[in-house]
Design a protein around this motif. Structure first.
Motif, mmCIF file in Angstrom:
data_model
loop_
_atom_site.group_PDB
_atom_site.id
_atom_site.type_symbol
_atom_site.label_atom_id
_atom_site.label_comp_id
_atom_site.label_asym_id
_atom_site.label_seq_id
_atom_site.Cartn_x
_atom_site.Cartn_y
_atom_site.Cartn_z
ATOM 1 N N LEU A 162 0.635 -1.056 0.139
ATOM 2 C CA LEU A 162 0.080 -0.193 -0.037
ATOM 3 C C LEU A 162 0.925 1.105 0.005
ATOM 4 C CD1 LEU A 162 -2.579 1.563 0.160
ATOM 5 C CD2 LEU A 162 -2.529 1.261 2.570
ATOM 6 N N TYR A 163 2.023 1.109 0.819
ATOM 7 C CA TYR A 163 2.904 2.356 0.782
ATOM 8 C C TYR A 163 3.465 2.679 -0.378
ATOM 9 C CZ TYR A 163 6.177 5.924 2.334
ATOM 10 O OH TYR A 163 6.825 7.106 2.374
ATOM 11 N N ARG A 164 3.858 1.561 -1.094
ATOM 12 C CA ARG A 164 4.485 1.667 -2.431
ATOM 13 C C ARG A 164 3.324 2.238 -3.455
ATOM 14 N NH1 ARG A 164 7.610 -4.145 -2.425
ATOM 15 N NH2 ARG A 164 9.481 -3.266 -1.418
ATOM 16 N N ARG A 165 2.227 1.875 -3.450
ATOM 17 C CA ARG A 165 1.222 2.454 -4.166
ATOM 18 C C ARG A 165 0.734 3.792 -4.134
ATOM 19 N NH1 ARG A 165 -5.188 0.730 -3.478
ATOM 20 N NH2 ARG A 165 -6.026 2.086 -5.271
ATOM 21 N N LEU A 166 1.262 4.379 -2.685
ATOM 22 C CA LEU A 166 0.792 5.696 -2.679
ATOM 23 C C LEU A 166 1.894 6.647 -3.494
ATOM 24 C CD1 LEU A 166 0.488 5.860 1.372
ATOM 25 C CD2 LEU A 166 -1.208 5.735 -0.593
ATOM 26 N N ASP A 167 2.887 6.154 -3.779
ATOM 27 C CA ASP A 167 3.852 6.730 -4.705
ATOM 28 C C ASP A 167 4.186 8.093 -4.206
ATOM 29 O OD1 ASP A 167 5.610 6.903 -6.893
ATOM 30 O OD2 ASP A 167 4.039 7.892 -8.182
ATOM 31 N N ILE A 168 4.775 8.059 -2.999
ATOM 32 C CA ILE A 168 5.237 9.343 -2.224
ATOM 33 C C ILE A 168 6.231 10.021 -2.927
ATOM 34 C CG2 ILE A 168 5.843 10.475 -0.148
ATOM 35 C CD1 ILE A 168 3.187 9.053 0.026
ATOM 36 N N ALA A 177 2.422 14.394 5.208
ATOM 37 C CA ALA A 177 1.000 14.988 4.617
ATOM 38 C C ALA A 177 0.676 14.483 3.487
ATOM 39 C CB ALA A 177 1.079 16.549 4.605
ATOM 40 N N GLU A 178 1.666 14.161 2.503
ATOM 41 C CA GLU A 178 1.132 13.304 1.218
ATOM 42 C C GLU A 178 0.748 11.914 1.504
ATOM 43 O OE1 GLU A 178 3.308 12.056 -3.096
ATOM 44 O OE2 GLU A 178 4.147 13.492 -1.710
ATOM 45 N N LEU A 184 -6.170 8.888 2.893
ATOM 46 C CA LEU A 184 -7.497 9.355 2.857
ATOM 47 C C LEU A 184 -8.384 9.486 1.534
ATOM 48 C CD1 LEU A 184 -7.125 12.328 5.588
ATOM 49 C CD2 LEU A 184 -8.074 10.026 5.843
ATOM 50 N N ARG A 185 -7.567 9.903 0.642
ATOM 51 C CA ARG A 185 -8.161 9.824 -0.809
ATOM 52 C C ARG A 185 -8.489 8.423 -1.361
ATOM 53 N NH1 ARG A 185 -4.013 11.702 -5.501
ATOM 54 N NH2 ARG A 185 -3.546 9.409 -5.400
ATOM 55 N N TRP A 218 -0.365 22.969 1.776
ATOM 56 C CA TRP A 218 -0.378 22.958 0.225
ATOM 57 C C TRP A 218 -0.444 21.620 -0.206
ATOM 58 C CZ3 TRP A 218 -1.352 24.544 -4.303
ATOM 59 C CH2 TRP A 218 -0.879 23.894 -5.448
ATOM 60 N N ILE A 219 0.274 20.570 0.345
ATOM 61 C CA ILE A 219 0.322 19.227 -0.147
ATOM 62 C C ILE A 219 -1.147 18.550 -0.128
ATOM 63 C CG2 ILE A 219 0.915 16.823 0.127
ATOM 64 C CD1 ILE A 219 3.784 17.970 0.798
#
Length: 236
Positions: A162-168, A177-178, A184-185, A218-219
């Motif tokens: 899941l963290y990798r999917r977020l593509d921070i 924040a990202e 949440l998105r 902003w993010i």
């Protein structure tokens, strides 16, 4: 289940040896690995990391400082666990509390778990630091119509995939924040567990600034607008 503990390190010579020992000494209820990324430290951190002799720990080095977000990205790419959690090397958080965050996951009650800090006179960096954290967290709650207590917490536990999917993409502290905005998105509402916290001061190496709070706002706004744009495109 295997847990990957991701530790970004930048100029933490005073605390890194103790931080690593504490992480490795915890009695986790699952298999684990510690992935450390030395993010271009210049203060002797490298020497302390070179002395680590434990098969459960790996050290990766960035030749130049690239920021916390970039260090976590490198660690996440190298990790081999099913779940991941971030644990800074500054001793503000207690790795001994990580098993408590794992408990609802093991029980099948949660997929994403946040360690929520309790700020007090003995544990907060400053009044404005606490207010800034509350402002950023409240802003996220408003724009995503949810309720979380501590957006900026370092203790974010979730599936590694899941963290990798977020593509921070945020290279610095904006990654907190990202990560939360994108979770949440996607409809993830973190399960929150109270944790202890002891902030250090500037003289002890505190790095986050007021600008990081502005960037976080902003993010979050950018992430929320990206959702609306996606929905408009789908409607068209």
């Amino acid at each position: 289940m295997k847990l990957s503990i991701l530790m970004p390190v930048y100029n933490e010579a005073a605390t890194i040896a103790v931080a690593v020992k504490r992480v490795l000494d915890v009695a986790y209820p699952v298999d684990f690995e510690l992935v450390i990324v030395n993010d271009g430290s210049k203060d002797g951190t490298h020497e302390s990391l070179a002395a680590i002799d434990d098969p459960r720990a790996r050290v990766i080095t960035h030749e130049k400082n690239r920021g916390k977000g970039a260090a976590i990205r490198t660690a996440a790419e190298a990790a081999t666990g099913d779940y991941m959690i971030i644990c800074d090397a500054d001793l503000e958080y207690s790795p001994e509390e990580i098993p408590g965050l794992l408990a609802p996951v093991i029980a099948g009650e949660a997929e994403v778990v946040y360690g929520t800090r309790t700020f007090g006179s003995h544990s907060s960096f400053s009044f404005w630091y606490v207010m800034g954290n509350r402002l950023v967290t409240t802003f996220a709650n408003v724009v995503f119509n949810c309720y979380i207590s501590d957006l900026e917490t370092c203790f974010k536990l979730m599936p590694l995939a899941l963290y990798r999917r977020l593509d921070i993409r945020s290279a610095g502290f904006g990654m907190e924040a990202e990560a939360t905005g994108k979770l949440l998105r996607l409809g993830h509402r973190p399960y929150e567990i109270s944790i202890s916290y002891r902030a250090r001061g500037r003289e002890q190496g505190k790095k986050i600034t007021a600008w990081d709070g502005v960037e976080a706002l902003w993010i979050i706004a950018r992430t929320r607008v990206a959702i609306r744009g996606k929905y408009r495109a789908g409607a068209a």
